[in-house]
Design an enzyme around this catalytic site. Structure first.
Site, PDB file in Angstrom:
ATOM      1  N   GLY A  20       0.807  -1.209   0.000  1.00 30.45           N
ATOM      2  CA  GLY A  20       0.000   0.000   0.000  1.00 30.45           C
ATOM      3  C   GLY A  20       0.842   1.261   0.000  1.00 30.45           C
ATOM      4  N   ILE A 151      -4.584 -19.191  -3.194  1.00 25.90           N
ATOM      5  CA  ILE A 151      -5.633 -19.655  -4.114  1.00 25.90           C
ATOM      6  C   ILE A 151      -6.654 -18.548  -4.377  1.00 25.90           C
ATOM      7  CG2 ILE A 151      -7.135 -20.623  -2.293  1.00 25.90           C
ATOM      8  CD1 ILE A 151      -7.615 -22.995  -4.284  1.00 25.90           C
ATOM      9  N   GLU A 152      -6.857 -17.656  -3.384  1.00 23.74           N
ATOM     10  CA  GLU A 152      -7.859 -16.590  -3.550  1.00 23.74           C
ATOM     11  C   GLU A 152      -7.492 -15.606  -4.659  1.00 23.74           C
ATOM     12  OE1 GLU A 152      -6.337 -17.328  -0.718  1.00 23.74           O
ATOM     13  OE2 GLU A 152      -7.773 -17.616   0.915  1.00 23.74           O
ATOM     14  N   LYS A 192      17.009 -15.362  -2.760  1.00 23.93           N
ATOM     15  CA  LYS A 192      16.298 -16.568  -3.200  1.00 23.93           C
ATOM     16  C   LYS A 192      14.786 -16.465  -3.035  1.00 23.93           C
ATOM     17  CE  LYS A 192      18.378 -19.692  -4.400  1.00 23.93           C
ATOM     18  NZ  LYS A 192      18.885 -20.037  -5.760  1.00 23.93           N
ATOM     19  N   THR A 194      12.892 -13.921  -3.357  1.00 19.15           N
ATOM     20  CA  THR A 194      12.424 -13.099  -4.475  1.00 19.15           C
ATOM     21  C   THR A 194      12.413 -13.895  -5.772  1.00 19.15           C
ATOM     22  OG1 THR A 194      13.124 -11.012  -3.486  1.00 19.15           O
ATOM     23  CG2 THR A 194      12.978 -11.077  -5.889  1.00 19.15           C
ATOM     24  N   CYS A 388     -16.375  10.233  17.313  1.00 20.56           N
ATOM     25  CA  CYS A 388     -17.454   9.261  17.148  1.00 20.56           C
ATOM     26  C   CYS A 388     -17.891   8.697  18.507  1.00 20.56           C
ATOM     27  CB  CYS A 388     -17.045   8.164  16.169  1.00 20.56           C
ATOM     28  SG  CYS A 388     -18.449   7.215  15.528  1.00 20.56           S
ATOM     29  N   LEU A 389     -17.481   7.476  18.858  1.00 19.52           N
ATOM     30  CA  LEU A 389     -17.773   6.943  20.183  1.00 19.52           C
ATOM     31  C   LEU A 389     -17.252   7.880  21.261  1.00 19.52           C
ATOM     32  CD1 LEU A 389     -18.790   4.590  21.992  1.00 19.52           C
ATOM     33  CD2 LEU A 389     -16.488   3.612  21.805  1.00 19.52           C
ATOM     34  N   MET A 391     -17.306  11.124  21.236  1.00 20.00           N
ATOM     35  CA  MET A 391     -18.310  12.155  21.493  1.00 20.00           C
ATOM     36  C   MET A 391     -19.483  11.589  22.284  1.00 20.00           C
ATOM     37  SD  MET A 391     -20.652  14.579  18.989  1.00 20.00           S
ATOM     38  CE  MET A 391     -22.205  13.702  19.286  1.00 20.00           C
ATOM     39  N   HIS A 514     -15.541  11.336  11.690  1.00 23.56           N
ATOM     40  CA  HIS A 514     -14.157  10.858  11.731  1.00 23.56           C
ATOM     41  C   HIS A 514     -13.248  11.813  10.944  1.00 23.56           C
ATOM     42  CE1 HIS A 514     -14.714   6.833  13.543  1.00 23.56           C
ATOM     43  NE2 HIS A 514     -15.949   6.965  13.066  1.00 23.56           N
ATOM     44  N   GLU A 516     -10.161  12.177  11.035  1.00 25.81           N
ATOM     45  CA  GLU A 516      -8.865  11.590  10.674  1.00 25.81           C
ATOM     46  C   GLU A 516      -8.811  11.151   9.219  1.00 25.81           C
ATOM     47  OE1 GLU A 516     -11.154   8.093  12.690  1.00 25.81           O
ATOM     48  OE2 GLU A 516     -11.065  10.285  12.767  1.00 25.81           O
TER      49      GLU A 516
END
Length: 545
Positions: A20, A151-152, A192, A194, A388-389, A391, A514, A516
């Site tokens: 990412g 496999i996915e 190896k 790689t 959120c929570l 607040m 949120h 952030e």
């Protein structure tokens, strides 16, 4: 055949190598060259999205402007580039298969046998092209989640293999990210793994033109040469992705020196001599190298502290704010359950914080600890920032301590409470599914003039991203205001409380949204900046006592 270019980034050897960050950095470098870039993430799990996954299973759920619940990598995409990700920038196996099966049920395939090839692979390719078109990009970069050999991932590898045939070899590039471990006993970096990973990828019919090699240190030239020889890529296209000294935001500068974008442009048959405008990234890297930044300690009291990625965007936004005010933010991570149980070490850490931040979360576990931490901040006039929570718990603590309603609670945690300060939205009461049924995405907030929120935002109308089902109960607004609480942000369309603050306090503010998710290293969110500034002031104040 379109002239749009496609870059596919796969991973091998091990997970969590930083695909990412590599994809985000590549996007930043291509933007610095003047290209319009879009980034897309493929997650090969069967869930529709991570919205119903436990934070311990998946980490943070990132929310887009249009209300998609997505992988946290999309947060890096937005933080590193100027683009804005949306629902189509995230793809999962669940989404792909559901779409194909819905078509099959409608009879769209005219009675044909529905198969992985071509129906699933065509759906994958269509989703990639639609995302690129919607973003109107010159170069569309696709991160294929998982590890080659899983496999996915097989249908995705087949789909991206077909792109060369569909779009033309000059319009497609393949990048493979692998690991070169350093064996301390032999003091050697090994190539190896790689080599084996690239061979596994080639079994799928994909020959990467660029290999990005993760390691703890810059890749030795002899190892780079060996990977070039055995994996049949140019030596300049073997990119060393070594650990940044201080922050992931130094990676664009590191990758620029390594020629990552140059290698990709060459593979795409594009000019490699266009100059990069790296000024903002050089300034950020320089800021991280400064040693005279003041240290400020922020206590984060949350439910999912033990998972390092559960509050990823919160930690990143605090880092951005620290850079903006020339401070080095030290995170003091505290499990809310430990505060609740009275664990003395946790309380000592809480007392050491120059500011206290309460992030989001779901469920009753640890909530009483969060309420105690909020009460401690209020009683001791310590800067507090609730999200959120955070607040919701701030409202519960205020009702109990200032209004004397000891039974005040949220109906999420106590349906029989006499004072449902936080209650479920009326339209949510008929919802039975968990996935994608919350108030999600960007919503409007009007800011009250002369409030702390207005001072920070310098705007009267803002838009922030939400992810929740429960809201402040408007039946109690009058009582709260009579005791000094200020509702400084209201959603005018739904008449919902979005921001609460205590004017009598140094810095005591919470938002139902949120913030952030909208902070970037070069566009710091004003609430985080203000909070860290207030925490620095608290540190200075304590030093004078």
């Amino acid at each position: 055949m379109s002239n749009r270019k496609y870059v596919f980034v796969t991973g091998g050897v091990a997970s969590s190598l930083g695909k990412g960050v590599a994809v985000s950095s590549l996007g930043a470098l291509l933007e610095a060259r003047g290209y319009r870039v879009s980034l897309q993430k493929i997650d090969p799990y069967l869930n529709m999205d991570p919205g119903t996954m436990s934070p311990y299973e998946h980490g943070e759920v990132y929310v887009t402007e249009d209300g998609a619940e997505a992988d946290l990598d999309l947060g890096n995409y937005e933080r590193f580039t100027t683009g804005q990700v949306r629902r189509k920038n995230s793809m999962t196996t669940g989404q792909v298969y559901m779409s194909v099966l819905e078509r099959e049920r409608r009879g769209d395939y005219l009675g044909k046998t529905v198969q992985i090839i071509p129906h699933i692979t065509d759906e994958i390719k269509n989703r990639i092209r639609l995302c690129a078109q919607e973003n109107e990009s010159d170069i569309h970069v696709v991160e294929v989640g998982g590890t080659v050999g899983d496999i996915e991932s097989v249908p995705y590898l087949e789909a991206i293999r077909q792109f060369t045939r569909d779009q033309g070899v000059e319009n497609v590039a393949y990048v493979h990210l692998t690991l070169a471990p350093h064996l301390s006993a032999a003091d050697e970096v090994k190539s190896k793994p790689t080599q084996h990973s690239v061979k596994e990828l080639m079994k799928s019919g994909i020959h990467p033109q660029v290999i990005v090699v993760r390691s703890n240190m810059p890749l030795p030239m002899e190892v780079r040469a060996k990977i070039s020889l055995f994996c049949d890529v140019e030596e300049a296209s073997v990119i060393s992705a070594y650990n940044a000294p201080n922050s992931i935001y130094q990676m664009p500068e590191i990758f620029a020196k390594e020629g990552f974008d140059t290698a990709v442009l060459k593979a795409l048959h594009l000019a490699t001599d266009t100059p990069r405008d790296m000024q903002k990234w050089q300034e950020i890297a320089k800021a991280f190298r400064k040693t005279n930044r003041q240290l400020v300690s922020i206590a984060v009291v949350g439910k999912y502290i033990s998972h390092q990625d559960a509050y990823k965007s919160v930690y990143e936004a605090l880092e951005h704010a620290g850079l903006a005010v020339r401070a080095e933010v030290q995170l003091l991570l505290i499990n809310a359950e430990d505060i609740e149980s009275g664990d003395e070490l946790s309380w000592q850490i809480l007392r050491a914080g120059h500011g206290i931040l309460i992030p989001g979360g779901f469920g009753e576990r640890g909530v009483e600890g969060i309420i105690k931490a909020i009460g401690f901040a209020r009683e001791n006039n310590i800067p507090l920032f609730g999200i959120c929570l955070g607040m919701q718990c701030l409202a519960i603590e205020f009702a109990r301590s200032q209004l004397g309603w000891s039974d005040a609670h949220s109906t999420e945690f106590n349906e029989e409470t006499a004072y449902p300060i936080i209650d479920i939205m009326e339209e949510q009461k008929q919802q039975h599914n968990m996935g994608g049924t919350m108030r999600l995405g960007s919503f409007h907030t009007q800011i009250t003039p002369d409030s702390l929120a207005h001072q920070l935002y310098q705007e009267s109308d803002i838009y922030e991203r939400h992810r929740h089902r429960y809201e402040f109960n408007n039946a109690y607004r009058t009582e709260f205001e009579a005791k000094g609480m200020r509702f400084s942000g209201i959603n005018p369309e739904l008449d919902l409380v979005e921001i609460m603050e205590l004017p009598s306090h140094k810095w005591f503010l919470a938002g139902q949204f949120h913030p952030e998710f909208k902070s970037k290293p070069f566009a710091v969110h004003p609430l985080f900046k203000g909070f860290v500034e207030a925490s620095l002031a608290e540190k200075v104040s304590r030093s004078k006592e």
